[in-house]
Write an enzyme that holds these catalytic residues in place. Structure first.
Site, PDB file in Angstrom:
ATOM      1  N   SER A   9      13.423  -0.332  73.612  1.00  0.00           N
ATOM      2  CA  SER A   9      14.247  -1.946  74.415  1.00  0.00           C
ATOM      3  C   SER A   9      13.735  -2.682  73.233  1.00  0.00           C
ATOM      4  CB  SER A   9      13.339  -2.029  75.379  1.00  0.00           C
ATOM      5  OG  SER A   9      12.384  -2.955  75.451  1.00  0.00           O
ATOM      6  N   ASN A  12      11.000  -7.999  76.991  1.00  0.00           N
ATOM      7  CA  ASN A  12      10.985  -8.614  77.877  1.00  0.00           C
ATOM      8  C   ASN A  12      11.850  -7.367  78.768  1.00  0.00           C
ATOM      9  OD1 ASN A  12       9.491 -11.049  76.749  1.00  0.00           O
ATOM     10  ND2 ASN A  12      11.983 -11.985  76.446  1.00  0.00           N
ATOM     11  N   ALA A  13      11.495  -6.425  78.086  1.00  0.00           N
ATOM     12  CA  ALA A  13      12.071  -5.489  79.269  1.00  0.00           C
ATOM     13  C   ALA A  13      11.185  -4.670  80.102  1.00  0.00           C
ATOM     14  CB  ALA A  13      12.451  -4.426  77.964  1.00  0.00           C
ATOM     15  N   GLU A  88       2.454  -1.158  71.973  1.00  0.00           N
ATOM     16  CA  GLU A  88       3.075  -1.541  70.867  1.00  0.00           C
ATOM     17  C   GLU A  88       3.256  -0.997  69.848  1.00  0.00           C
ATOM     18  OE1 GLU A  88       4.383  -5.039  70.508  1.00  0.00           O
ATOM     19  OE2 GLU A  88       3.060  -5.996  72.298  1.00  0.00           O
ATOM     20  N   GLN A  90       5.298   0.614  67.417  1.00  0.00           N
ATOM     21  CA  GLN A  90       6.836   0.073  66.830  1.00  0.00           C
ATOM     22  C   GLN A  90       5.765  -0.110  65.395  1.00  0.00           C
ATOM     23  OE1 GLN A  90       6.712  -1.817  69.643  1.00  0.00           O
ATOM     24  NE2 GLN A  90       6.060  -4.381  68.622  1.00  0.00           N
TER      25      GLN A  90
END
EC number: 2.7.1.21
Length: 194
Positions: A9, A12-13, A88, A90
């Protein structure tokens, strides 16, 4: 049958909140999750996963040199592990994503990864790129732009609050430097429209 999941996302999802809830669900059933987080993100402290709503858990850290398969295999030998939760994600390398596919395929342990899909320039992070290609299940977690549309981009702002499109891909910061917005408002903020 174990699978590799990628929950992605904009900011803040509730990605970290969802990860922590998953960890709690496994623990409540007497099962042992392994939680991993990126060493680069130390906003809550090194080796901590935390959510904006105040939940927190200890985690093993990974950097670009960590063999995550070897880590999980070692932990699994000490005590049976029932899932791997990666916050995290990514920041994973291509090699680490492939190691996580080995955790699923060779160790039979489900892996649930949570992270951003793209950076403030609208480009994929390396970990996200390879998770999109190799994950068994892709799940988009949704958040909302200030206009009410689905936010699927992240703006980075300078000290004056102006959107910027240049700079290093990775700069750890919270809500004071980043804003999740829809594509329309992302393009408008960066003067990318017609």
């Amino acid at each position: 049958m174990a699978q590799l999941y990628f929950y992605y996302s904009a900011m803040n999802a509730g990605k970290s909140t969802t990860l922590l809830q998953s960890a709690f669900n496994y623990q409540e059933r007497g099962m042992e999750p392994v939680i991993l987080t990126a060493a680069i993100d130390d906003r809550a402290g090194v080796g901590k996963v935390s959510s904006r709503i105040g939940l927190q858990a200890d985690a093993h850290i990974f950097d670009e040199n960590k063999d995550v398969f070897a880590l999980i295999q070692s932990l699994n030998q000490d005590k049976k592990r029932h899932c791997v939760l990666v916050d995290e994600c990514q920041f994973l390398s291509k090699e680490q994503v492939m190691q996580l596919t080995d955790v699923v395929d060779e160790l039979g342990i489900p892996v649930l990864c949570y992270g951003l899909r793209n950076d403030f320039r609208g480009e994929l992070f390396t970990g996200s790129q390879y998770l999109l290609a190799w994950a068994d299940k892709l799940v988009e977690l949704k958040t909302v732009c200030h206009c009410g549309r689905k936010a699927n981009h992240v703006l980075r702002t300078d000290e004056n609050g102006d959107a910027i499109a240049d700079g290093n891909q990775v700069e750890i910061g919270g809500n004071n430097r980043y804003e999740s917005v829809c594509r329309k408002h992302y393009k408008a903020a960066l003067n990318m429209g017609r």
